[in-house]
Design an enzyme around this catalytic site. Structure first.
Site, mmCIF file in Angstrom:
data_model
loop_
_atom_site.group_PDB
_atom_site.id
_atom_site.type_symbol
_atom_site.label_atom_id
_atom_site.label_comp_id
_atom_site.label_asym_id
_atom_site.label_seq_id
_atom_site.Cartn_x
_atom_site.Cartn_y
_atom_site.Cartn_z
ATOM 1 N N GLU A 194 0.879 4.430 10.810
ATOM 2 C CA GLU A 194 -0.560 4.618 10.636
ATOM 3 C C GLU A 194 -1.063 5.839 11.717
ATOM 4 O O GLU A 194 -2.086 5.824 12.279
ATOM 5 C CB GLU A 194 -1.440 3.410 11.110
ATOM 6 N N GLY B 90 16.002 -7.430 34.434
ATOM 7 C CA GLY B 90 17.473 -7.191 34.726
ATOM 8 C C GLY B 90 18.555 -7.243 33.260
ATOM 9 O O GLY B 90 18.000 -7.189 32.306
ATOM 10 N N ARG C 296 12.930 -16.782 39.318
ATOM 11 C CA ARG C 296 14.425 -16.290 39.527
ATOM 12 C C ARG C 296 14.540 -15.597 41.026
ATOM 13 O O ARG C 296 13.699 -15.225 41.744
ATOM 14 C CB ARG C 296 14.742 -15.104 38.802
ATOM 15 N N GLU D 133 5.420 9.268 1.524
ATOM 16 C CA GLU D 133 6.572 9.399 0.612
ATOM 17 C C GLU D 133 7.605 10.051 1.752
ATOM 18 O O GLU D 133 7.481 10.378 2.850
ATOM 19 C CB GLU D 133 6.154 10.554 -0.369
ATOM 20 N N PHE E 33 0.835 -1.068 0.009
ATOM 21 C CA PHE E 33 0.054 0.057 0.015
ATOM 22 C C PHE E 33 1.027 1.210 -0.051
ATOM 23 O O PHE E 33 1.503 1.602 1.045
ATOM 24 C CB PHE E 33 -1.053 -0.042 1.332
ATOM 25 N N GLY E 34 1.128 1.951 -1.242
ATOM 26 C CA GLY E 34 1.912 3.114 -1.101
ATOM 27 C C GLY E 34 1.316 4.298 -1.005
ATOM 28 O O GLY E 34 0.831 4.781 -2.113
ATOM 29 N N CYS F 298 -9.065 3.109 4.444
ATOM 30 C CA CYS F 298 -7.963 1.749 4.694
ATOM 31 C C CYS F 298 -7.214 1.949 5.891
ATOM 32 O O CYS F 298 -6.978 0.974 6.807
ATOM 33 C CB CYS F 298 -7.214 1.525 3.404
ATOM 34 N N ASN G 183 -7.978 3.594 8.713
ATOM 35 C CA ASN G 183 -8.696 3.334 9.767
ATOM 36 C C ASN G 183 -8.855 1.636 9.966
ATOM 37 O O ASN G 183 -8.897 1.574 11.217
ATOM 38 C CB ASN G 183 -10.224 4.197 9.831
#
Length: 391
Positions: free
Chosen positions: A366, A342, A269, A126, A122-123, A239, A241
């Site tokens: 997003e 740790g 531990r 930029e 999905f382009g 799209c 959303n």
């Protein structure tokens, strides 16, 4: 939370969890360290029915929004990069074709994508237009014969080097139909299309993000997404959303996995002759983490049920509220869990630092925190503050 879900919903979540436990958990440390996306799991995700699972028809599973959310959180408990694959494939690329495409486009691509036989990307973003897609410089020029010619660059595009098809958004302006931003279905073997993976990442290492270069990419007239709903930025935003909704659930999976990792660790531990879990400070931290995770799940559940029963009531501000706060909560829990482990917590033997690193990306893509704050602020005040006019 268990009582909020039906038997069918829980069964779906457990099916996805079983695949994560069997296929992803034993291998994710190696994939992450080697910065490899395991393409071989894509057909398995197709068989599982999670690719475009919220879509109807064309080989898609037609599941509910809540079921999709449950699948997303189970996948992200394995790794954010793998949930991102499902999101890019289903919520972005497949949703764009399903919502805005022609019948021919749907028949050509959706069944193969649902089965994992074809991969999409999905382009939109930029290099100079991240949070401000309206300023994109990629252009689509329509020639007298009807063909479109696309030129420009897209960056931070998930899956582009693996994709068979790309949904590319471009400015038409006076060069086309004069209607602004439009979407195009671009087979990635089209001459002039190239993609290069972005390297040296400290986050999302078991995933692929790329830069796309479009050099006079010639497409037939029917390559455009024809639906009126795809005209302008409302097309890609619908799209986005869908993808943001999946994140609301997904990041809680990363938080839950971080919590479980540190709970097991502190129970096993010993320091100063007693398990770390026996100390008051440890229990206070665990309690706060558990409360925060359950609050995040309740928020995701409420939005999901609303999306299923009254989708018109799900506003952009509601989605932004979930994405903004659950990302904040999840990354805080992953960091806290790493601290409680740790020095051992900096190794890939334990998941919290890997989750925390991945969530830096999830929190950014997003929509950054600031974009979602301004979306909520616009709803509260009635004033859009995305741009500031200089006197």
């Amino acid at each position: 939370m268990d009582g909020l879900f039906s038997a069918e919903e829980k069964a779906l979540a457990l099916d996805v969890r079983a695949v994560v436990d069997e296929v992803i958990r034993p291998n994710i440390a190696g994939w992450y360290e080697a910065a490899v996306f395991p393409r071989e799991i894509v057909p398995e995700l197709g068989r599982l029915g999670v690719l475009g699972m919220h879509l109807e028809g064309y080989g898609c599973a037609g599941r509910s929004a809540v079921q999709y959310g449950l699948a997303a959180q189970e996948l992200e408990a394995g790794d954010s990069g793998l949930r991102t694959f499902v999101s890019v494939q289903g919520s972005l690329a497949m949703s764009a074709i399903h919502k805005h495409g022609s019948e021919a486009q749907k028949q050509q691509w959706l069944p193969a994508m649902a089965a994992g036989e074809a991969i999409g990307c999905f382009g939109l973003t930029e290099p100079g237009a991240g949070s401000d897609p309206a300023s994109m410089r990629t252009t689509a020029v329509q020639e007298p014969g009807g063909d479109w010619v696309l030129t420009g660059t897209k960056r931070w595009i998930g899956l582009a080097t693996l994709a068979d098809v790309a949904i590319i958004w471009a400015q038409t302006g006076e060069h086309g139909d004069g209607r602004g931003v439009r979407g195009f279905v671009v087979p990635t073997d089209t001459p002039g299309f190239s993609a290069e993976a972005i390297g040296q990442k400290l986050s999302m290492r078991a995933s692929v993000q790329c830069e796309i270069t479009l050099t006079d990419v010639r497409l037939p007239a029917e390559a455009i997404l024809p639906a009126e709903s795809a005209v302008g930025l409302k097309g890609p935003f619908q799209c986005l959303n869908e993808a943001r909704y999946g994140i609301i659930w997904g990041v809680m999976g990363a938080a839950r996995d971080s919590f479980n990792a540190v709970l097991d660790y502190t129970l096993g531990r010993e320091q100063f002759g007693t398990p770390l879990a026996s100390y008051q400070l440890t229990q206070a931290k665990l309690a706060d983490m558990a409360v925060a995770i359950n609050k995040g799940y309740l928020l995701a559940h409420q939005i999901g049920r609303t999306k299923d029963t009254n989708p018109a009531a799900v506003t952009p501000a509601m989605i932004s509220t979930g994405k903004l706060d659950n990302c904040r909560v999840a990354i805080g829990i992953a960091r806290e869990a790493r601290e409680m482990l740790g020095g051992n917590g900096i190794t890939l033997e334990h998941s919290p630092l890997r989750h925390a690193n991945n969530l830096e990306s999830v929190r950014t893509y997003e929509g950054t925190d600031e974009v979602h704050q301004l979306t909520i602020g616009r709803t509260l005040t009635g004033i859009g503050a995305f741009t500031r006019t200089q006197a």
